[in-house]
Design an enzyme around this catalytic site. Structure first.
Site, mmCIF file in Angstrom:
data_model
loop_
_atom_site.group_PDB
_atom_site.id
_atom_site.type_symbol
_atom_site.label_atom_id
_atom_site.label_comp_id
_atom_site.label_asym_id
_atom_site.label_seq_id
_atom_site.Cartn_x
_atom_site.Cartn_y
_atom_site.Cartn_z
ATOM 1 N N HIS A 1 -11.457 17.680 -5.195
ATOM 2 C CA HIS A 1 -10.398 16.680 -5.209
ATOM 3 C C HIS A 1 -9.268 17.092 -6.147
ATOM 4 C CE1 HIS A 1 -8.507 12.650 -5.693
ATOM 5 N NE2 HIS A 1 -8.805 12.593 -4.414
ATOM 6 N N THR B 1 -5.120 5.161 -3.789
ATOM 7 C CA THR B 1 -4.821 6.556 -4.074
ATOM 8 C C THR B 1 -4.671 6.775 -5.579
ATOM 9 O OG1 THR B 1 -3.531 8.440 -3.257
ATOM 10 C CG2 THR B 1 -2.289 6.515 -3.997
ATOM 11 N N SER B 2 -4.618 8.032 -5.996
ATOM 12 C CA SER B 2 -4.590 8.349 -7.424
ATOM 13 C C SER B 2 -3.193 8.202 -8.008
ATOM 14 C CB SER B 2 -5.085 9.783 -7.646
ATOM 15 O OG SER B 2 -4.229 10.712 -7.003
ATOM 16 N N ASP C 1 -1.373 -0.546 6.334
ATOM 17 C CA ASP C 1 -1.382 0.251 7.562
ATOM 18 C C ASP C 1 -2.771 0.434 8.147
ATOM 19 O OD1 ASP C 1 -2.178 3.578 7.032
ATOM 20 O OD2 ASP C 1 -2.129 2.146 5.378
ATOM 21 N N ASP D 1 0.869 -1.164 0.000
ATOM 22 C CA ASP D 1 0.000 0.000 0.000
ATOM 23 C C ASP D 1 0.920 1.231 0.000
ATOM 24 O OD1 ASP D 1 -2.410 1.619 0.551
ATOM 25 O OD2 ASP D 1 -1.518 1.848 2.538
ATOM 26 N N ASP E 1 -0.219 5.223 0.892
ATOM 27 C CA ASP E 1 -0.485 6.205 1.945
ATOM 28 C C ASP E 1 -0.492 5.558 3.323
ATOM 29 O OD1 ASP E 1 -0.728 8.461 0.310
ATOM 30 O OD2 ASP E 1 -2.808 8.015 -0.143
#
Length: 240
Positions: free
Chosen positions: A82, A124-125, A183, A8, A10
């Site tokens: 966003h 996420t992007s 996380d 992952d 973030d």
């Protein structure tokens, strides 16, 4: 044999959430909204995967106070918020305001040197990933990962297992040959649903979450080497 590590981004590879939080608040201000997310509120909102989804969840939670948006303007407003937030976050990364988490770069380097494959499975992007890893791993950061799955390729967000299922499919590996590095509780659920043993590294925003089912729960990847991961991986196989 352990053949791949799936990360992952973030909160796992980097301490990103304070920068994301500041970027959201700047976006709200720029759009003329009287919204402000503090740390306790944002911690709760992180239980919703995805930035746009988080904005939608907050908007809905405001009940009668949601008149800032009107009918079909909702999605357009969320998209614009966003977009602004992403630009602010990218600038923060470029300015060095986002740090990689202890041990993350060292572990990835060791895994690559040992012939192990690396993959990214995140909600996420793409631009967020690019900004972060370009700064810390260089222009050719993509070449260090066999597979990159993100919000653009896996629209069904964690805890849905889509991003992990697609990562495994593209790797051409069974789940039992890989370890996921996460996380959050949503990340853990997604990985487990895809059949992956998962190592959790908690942070200030996720330490309170329930990580039942994780192979290990650590404070960071600092001091964790391949020998340790291989031992944990063997342990996961005996539990199947």
């Amino acid at each position: 044999m352990l053949k791949a590590l799936i990360f992952d981004v973030d909160g796992t590879l980097a301490d990103t959430e304070m920068a994301h939080l500041a970027a959201f608040n700047l976006a709200f201000a720029e759009m003329g909204l009287d919204w402000h997310w503090d740390v306790p509120l944002y911690t709760r909102l992180l239980e919703v995967s995805g930035g746009k989804e988080r904005i939608h969840a907050y908007w809905k939670s405001r009940g009668d106070r949601s008149k800032e948006f009107d009918g079909g303007a909702v999605q357009a407003t969320v998209d614009r918020l966003h977009e602004i937030k992403t630009a602010v976050y990218e600038q923060a990364v470029q300015q060095g305001q986002v740090q990689m988490r202890p041990g993350a770069l060292q572990l990835m380097s060791a895994a690559t040197a040992a012939g192990m494959r690396l993959a990214i499975a995140t909600t996420t992007s793409p631009i967020n990933i690019h900004s972060l890893l370009k700064r810390w791993m260089g222009e050719d950061w993509r070449t260090q990962f066999s597979v990159i799955e993100d919000a653009a390729t896996a629209p069904r967000k964690k805890p849905h297992p889509m991003v992990y299922s697609q990562t495994l499919q593209r790797l051409g590996l069974p789940a039992h040959a890989c370890l996921a590095m996460e996380d959050s509780a949503n990340g853990l659920k997604a990985a487990c649903k895809a059949g992956l043993a998962t190592v959790i590294t908690t942070n200030a925003f996720t330490a309170h979450q329930d990580f039942d089912g994780a192979l290990r729960t650590q404070r960071s990847l600092e001091g964790i080497g391949l020998a340790q991961l291989r031992e944990w991986h063997r342990e996961s196989l005996t539990q199947r």
